[in-house]
Design a protein around this motif. Structure first.
Motif, PDB file in Angstrom:
ATOM      1  N   SER A 117       0.808  -1.209   0.000  1.00 48.51           N
ATOM      2  CA  SER A 117       0.000   0.000   0.000  1.00 48.51           C
ATOM      3  C   SER A 117       0.848   1.269   0.000  1.00 48.51           C
ATOM      4  O   SER A 117       0.318   2.359   0.071  1.00 48.51           O
ATOM      5  CB  SER A 117      -0.963   0.000   1.190  1.00 48.51           C
ATOM      6  OG  SER A 117      -0.244   0.057   2.400  1.00 48.51           O
ATOM      7  N   SER A 121       2.779   4.315  -1.401  1.00 52.26           N
ATOM      8  CA  SER A 121       2.613   5.143  -2.586  1.00 52.26           C
ATOM      9  C   SER A 121       3.900   5.905  -2.838  1.00 52.26           C
ATOM     10  O   SER A 121       4.723   6.065  -1.944  1.00 52.26           O
ATOM     11  CB  SER A 121       1.458   6.117  -2.375  1.00 52.26           C
ATOM     12  OG  SER A 121       0.268   5.416  -2.113  1.00 52.26           O
ATOM     13  N   PRO A 142      -1.362   7.395  -7.352  1.00 57.07           N
ATOM     14  CA  PRO A 142      -2.601   6.892  -6.749  1.00 57.07           C
ATOM     15  C   PRO A 142      -2.368   6.350  -5.334  1.00 57.07           C
ATOM     16  O   PRO A 142      -1.359   5.708  -5.072  1.00 57.07           O
ATOM     17  CB  PRO A 142      -3.030   5.767  -7.681  1.00 57.07           C
ATOM     18  CG  PRO A 142      -2.309   6.015  -8.957  1.00 57.07           C
ATOM     19  CD  PRO A 142      -1.038   6.714  -8.597  1.00 57.07           C
ATOM     20  N   GLU A 155      -3.876   3.774  -3.435  1.00 55.60           N
ATOM     21  CA  GLU A 155      -4.798   2.662  -3.621  1.00 55.60           C
ATOM     22  C   GLU A 155      -5.561   2.315  -2.348  1.00 55.60           C
ATOM     23  O   GLU A 155      -6.750   2.019  -2.399  1.00 55.60           O
ATOM     24  CB  GLU A 155      -4.050   1.444  -4.151  1.00 55.60           C
ATOM     25  CG  GLU A 155      -3.514   1.673  -5.553  1.00 55.60           C
ATOM     26  CD  GLU A 155      -2.715   0.497  -6.078  1.00 55.60           C
ATOM     27  OE1 GLU A 155      -2.743  -0.582  -5.451  1.00 55.60           O
ATOM     28  OE2 GLU A 155      -2.057   0.674  -7.112  1.00 55.60           O
TER      29      GLU A 155
END
Length: 119
Positions: A48, A50, A70, A72
């Motif tokens: 996760s 980024s 992004p 996510e």
């Protein structure tokens, strides 16, 4: 008397079926050890992460402005935005222009950087 016997039989039938339903099929349960689950959590945290670039460091407010890809885990598209930091020491680890990998989460209603690494 017949009603009492019928009532008791119905109660037994309901409790047996409820117990069987609650037990269900345990074939899909994760029976991994605590160490394995911990490793899985760490792997999920890395997934996760980024990528971004530090645009501003505001030590007085305890915030970072990050142009990021992004997010996510938050369902957000790429943009530039301001984040609080979980630990004020994170602010001294980065400078404007640094490329970073980070994890942002919603903490007490604010988007907060909870983990940070320079690239």
């Amino acid at each position: 008397m017949k009603n009492v016997v019928t009532f008791i039989a119905m109660c037994c039938a309901v409790s047996v079926s409820a117990t069987a339903y609650a037990a269900g099929d345990m074939g899909n349960m994760n029976m991994a050890s605590g160490a394995q689950q911990s490793a899985d959590v760490n792997a999920d945290a890395n997934k996760s992460m980024s990528h971004g670039e530090v645009k501003k460091v505001d030590t007085a407010a305890g915030k970072l402005t990050i142009k990021h890809g992004p997010l996510e885990n938050l369902g957000m598209e790429a943009m530039t935005m301001v984040f609080k930091v979980k630990d004020p020491a994170m602010l001294s680890q980065v400078n404007v222009g640094d490329k970073i990998d980070f994890v942002a989460e919603e903490v007490d209603g604010s988007l907060t950087v909870t983990s940070l690494q320079k690239q």
